[in-house]
Scaffold this motif. Structure first.
Motif, mmCIF file in Angstrom:
data_model
loop_
_atom_site.group_PDB
_atom_site.id
_atom_site.type_symbol
_atom_site.label_atom_id
_atom_site.label_comp_id
_atom_site.label_asym_id
_atom_site.label_seq_id
_atom_site.Cartn_x
_atom_site.Cartn_y
_atom_site.Cartn_z
ATOM 1 N N MET A 34 0.815 -1.273 0.042
ATOM 2 C CA MET A 34 -0.051 -0.037 -0.179
ATOM 3 C C MET A 34 0.882 1.285 0.014
ATOM 4 S SD MET A 34 -2.906 -1.013 2.702
ATOM 5 C CE MET A 34 -3.195 -2.833 2.921
ATOM 6 N N SER A 35 0.647 2.308 -1.033
ATOM 7 C CA SER A 35 1.464 3.311 -1.048
ATOM 8 C C SER A 35 1.118 4.330 -0.065
ATOM 9 C CB SER A 35 1.611 3.918 -2.595
ATOM 10 O OG SER A 35 0.004 4.090 -2.840
ATOM 11 N N GLN A 36 -0.086 4.525 0.231
ATOM 12 C CA GLN A 36 -0.775 5.481 1.193
ATOM 13 C C GLN A 36 -1.177 4.930 2.522
ATOM 14 O OE1 GLN A 36 -3.354 7.669 -1.568
ATOM 15 N NE2 GLN A 36 -1.835 9.244 -1.510
ATOM 16 N N ASN A 37 -1.004 5.723 3.850
ATOM 17 C CA ASN A 37 -1.567 5.110 4.866
ATOM 18 C C ASN A 37 -3.154 5.657 4.604
ATOM 19 O OD1 ASN A 37 -1.561 7.931 5.581
ATOM 20 N ND2 ASN A 37 -0.195 7.776 6.869
ATOM 21 N N PHE A 38 -3.752 5.190 5.543
ATOM 22 C CA PHE A 38 -5.366 5.466 5.749
ATOM 23 C C PHE A 38 -5.603 7.085 5.646
ATOM 24 C CE2 PHE A 38 -9.098 6.325 8.379
ATOM 25 C CZ PHE A 38 -10.108 5.692 7.579
ATOM 26 N N GLY A 39 -5.045 8.118 6.472
ATOM 27 C CA GLY A 39 -5.232 9.430 6.659
ATOM 28 C C GLY A 39 -4.785 10.020 5.312
ATOM 29 N N LYS A 40 -3.691 9.680 4.882
ATOM 30 C CA LYS A 40 -3.401 10.491 3.635
ATOM 31 C C LYS A 40 -4.382 10.099 2.295
ATOM 32 C CE LYS A 40 1.654 10.964 4.451
ATOM 33 N NZ LYS A 40 2.903 10.536 4.106
ATOM 34 N N LEU A 41 -4.839 8.824 2.420
ATOM 35 C CA LEU A 41 -5.977 8.461 1.303
ATOM 36 C C LEU A 41 -7.086 9.205 1.414
ATOM 37 C CD1 LEU A 41 -6.424 6.755 -1.146
ATOM 38 C CD2 LEU A 41 -7.252 4.832 0.590
ATOM 39 N N ILE A 42 -7.621 9.471 2.749
ATOM 40 C CA ILE A 42 -8.832 9.892 2.896
ATOM 41 C C ILE A 42 -8.684 11.675 2.581
ATOM 42 C CG2 ILE A 42 -10.089 8.107 3.933
ATOM 43 C CD1 ILE A 42 -9.626 9.842 6.793
ATOM 44 N N ARG A 43 -7.769 12.220 3.064
ATOM 45 C CA ARG A 43 -7.549 13.535 2.638
ATOM 46 C C ARG A 43 -7.259 13.577 1.413
ATOM 47 N NH1 ARG A 43 -2.628 14.180 4.976
ATOM 48 N NH2 ARG A 43 -3.504 15.013 7.072
ATOM 49 N N GLN A 44 -6.364 13.078 0.759
ATOM 50 C CA GLN A 44 -6.421 13.048 -0.865
ATOM 51 C C GLN A 44 -7.856 12.847 -1.501
ATOM 52 O OE1 GLN A 44 -3.898 10.345 -2.865
ATOM 53 N NE2 GLN A 44 -3.495 11.937 -4.440
ATOM 54 N N ALA A 45 -8.494 12.114 -1.172
ATOM 55 C CA ALA A 45 -9.778 11.507 -1.812
ATOM 56 C C ALA A 45 -10.916 12.706 -1.416
ATOM 57 C CB ALA A 45 -10.283 10.313 -1.269
ATOM 58 N N ARG A 46 -10.647 13.193 -0.076
ATOM 59 C CA ARG A 46 -11.730 14.711 0.307
ATOM 60 C C ARG A 46 -11.283 15.576 -0.703
ATOM 61 N NH1 ARG A 46 -10.672 18.740 3.185
ATOM 62 N NH2 ARG A 46 -8.842 17.774 4.067
ATOM 63 N N GLN A 47 -9.957 15.942 -0.545
ATOM 64 C CA GLN A 47 -9.718 17.162 -1.591
ATOM 65 C C GLN A 47 -9.851 17.024 -2.870
ATOM 66 O OE1 GLN A 47 -5.621 17.260 -0.393
ATOM 67 N NE2 GLN A 47 -6.237 18.799 1.540
ATOM 68 N N GLY A 48 -10.053 15.866 -3.446
ATOM 69 C CA GLY A 48 -10.369 15.463 -4.854
ATOM 70 C C GLY A 48 -11.706 15.816 -5.130
ATOM 71 N N LYS A 49 -12.472 15.571 -4.288
ATOM 72 C CA LYS A 49 -14.015 15.518 -4.462
ATOM 73 C C LYS A 49 -14.186 17.064 -4.103
ATOM 74 C CE LYS A 49 -15.663 11.502 -5.028
ATOM 75 N NZ LYS A 49 -16.755 11.175 -5.902
ATOM 76 N N GLY A 50 -13.464 17.895 -3.504
ATOM 77 C CA GLY A 50 -13.674 19.200 -3.243
ATOM 78 C C GLY A 50 -14.478 19.484 -1.852
ATOM 79 N N TYR A 51 -14.458 18.708 -1.053
ATOM 80 C CA TYR A 51 -15.087 18.669 0.258
ATOM 81 C C TYR A 51 -14.015 19.231 1.269
ATOM 82 C CZ TYR A 51 -18.218 14.919 -1.137
ATOM 83 O OH TYR A 51 -19.355 14.180 -1.658
ATOM 84 N N SER A 52 -14.807 20.102 2.014
ATOM 85 C CA SER A 52 -13.890 20.746 3.329
ATOM 86 C C SER A 52 -13.850 19.498 4.397
ATOM 87 C CB SER A 52 -14.711 21.667 3.710
ATOM 88 O OG SER A 52 -15.767 21.437 4.645
ATOM 89 N N GLN A 53 -13.345 19.413 5.468
ATOM 90 C CA GLN A 53 -13.176 18.620 6.392
ATOM 91 C C GLN A 53 -14.712 18.580 7.023
ATOM 92 O OE1 GLN A 53 -9.961 18.970 9.371
ATOM 93 N NE2 GLN A 53 -8.815 17.608 8.255
ATOM 94 N N ARG A 54 -15.205 19.638 7.275
ATOM 95 C CA ARG A 54 -16.510 19.876 7.817
ATOM 96 C C ARG A 54 -17.912 19.254 6.934
ATOM 97 N NH1 ARG A 54 -17.049 23.741 12.277
ATOM 98 N NH2 ARG A 54 -15.078 24.543 12.627
ATOM 99 N N ASP A 55 -17.343 19.433 5.698
ATOM 100 C CA ASP A 55 -18.664 18.927 4.835
ATOM 101 C C ASP A 55 -18.515 17.300 4.671
ATOM 102 O OD1 ASP A 55 -19.121 21.411 3.666
ATOM 103 O OD2 ASP A 55 -17.636 21.511 2.143
ATOM 104 N N LEU A 56 -17.249 16.738 4.753
ATOM 105 C CA LEU A 56 -17.115 15.563 4.719
ATOM 106 C C LEU A 56 -17.638 14.867 6.100
ATOM 107 C CD1 LEU A 56 -16.433 12.768 3.288
ATOM 108 C CD2 LEU A 56 -14.259 13.058 4.121
ATOM 109 N N ALA A 57 -17.489 15.540 7.185
ATOM 110 C CA ALA A 57 -17.709 14.933 8.614
ATOM 111 C C ALA A 57 -19.104 14.973 8.583
ATOM 112 C CB ALA A 57 -17.106 16.094 9.667
ATOM 113 N N LYS A 58 -19.941 16.001 7.891
ATOM 114 C CA LYS A 58 -21.422 15.983 7.953
ATOM 115 C C LYS A 58 -21.966 14.934 7.393
ATOM 116 C CE LYS A 58 -22.154 21.097 8.764
ATOM 117 N NZ LYS A 58 -22.903 22.060 8.159
ATOM 118 N N LEU A 59 -21.512 14.684 6.106
ATOM 119 C CA LEU A 59 -21.850 13.508 5.510
ATOM 120 C C LEU A 59 -21.725 12.092 5.977
ATOM 121 C CD1 LEU A 59 -20.620 14.562 1.786
ATOM 122 C CD2 LEU A 59 -23.094 14.376 2.595
ATOM 123 N N VAL A 60 -20.648 11.921 6.732
ATOM 124 C CA VAL A 60 -20.192 10.580 7.612
ATOM 125 C C VAL A 60 -20.826 10.693 8.722
ATOM 126 C CG1 VAL A 60 -18.214 9.346 8.288
ATOM 127 C CG2 VAL A 60 -18.153 10.584 6.054
#
Length: 122
Positions: A1-27
């Protein structure tokens, strides 16, 4: 695995254009907890429901995300629980031995994987 959990979700979140608050609400988690996850500072791996929701909203593979988070499948968790019930004193000793002796763990895993592959081929 090239990325750890945290880096992967941060990169995917940013790629979707979500702020942390946006994604936190969804999740349905607090944004401070999401921040801890992204920075690998959470005290424990996220619950299965959180992993599934993150995977859904970020278009990530649930199994890969679960593995990176350090979780096992619910089915495998049941197997571990059954073994602990059947061997309450021995299983913790086995886990400690595997933790303290990585070569033993690797040998055991290699042999178990080989055995499982042979069963599938039969």
């Amino acid at each position: 695995m090239s990325q750890n959990f945290g880096k992967l979700i941060r990169q995917a979140r940013q790629g979707k254009g979500y702020s942390q608050r946006d994604l936190a609400k969804l999740v349905e988690v607090d944004y401070t907890y999401l921040s801890k996850l992204e920075n690998d500072r959470a005290d424990y791996p996220p619950r299965e429901e959180v992993i599934q929701s993150l995977a859904h909203h970020l278009d990530l593979d649930v199994k890969d995300l679960r593995d990176r988070a350090g979780r096992i499948t619910p089915e495998d968790a049941k197997v571990v629980q059954e073994l602990v019930k059947k061997y309450p004193k021995q299983i913790p000793v086995l886990f400690r031995q595997m933790r303290d002796h990585p070569d033993l763990a690797q040998k055991f895993i290699r042999e178990a994987t080989q055995s499982e592959n042979e069963e599938k081929e039969s």
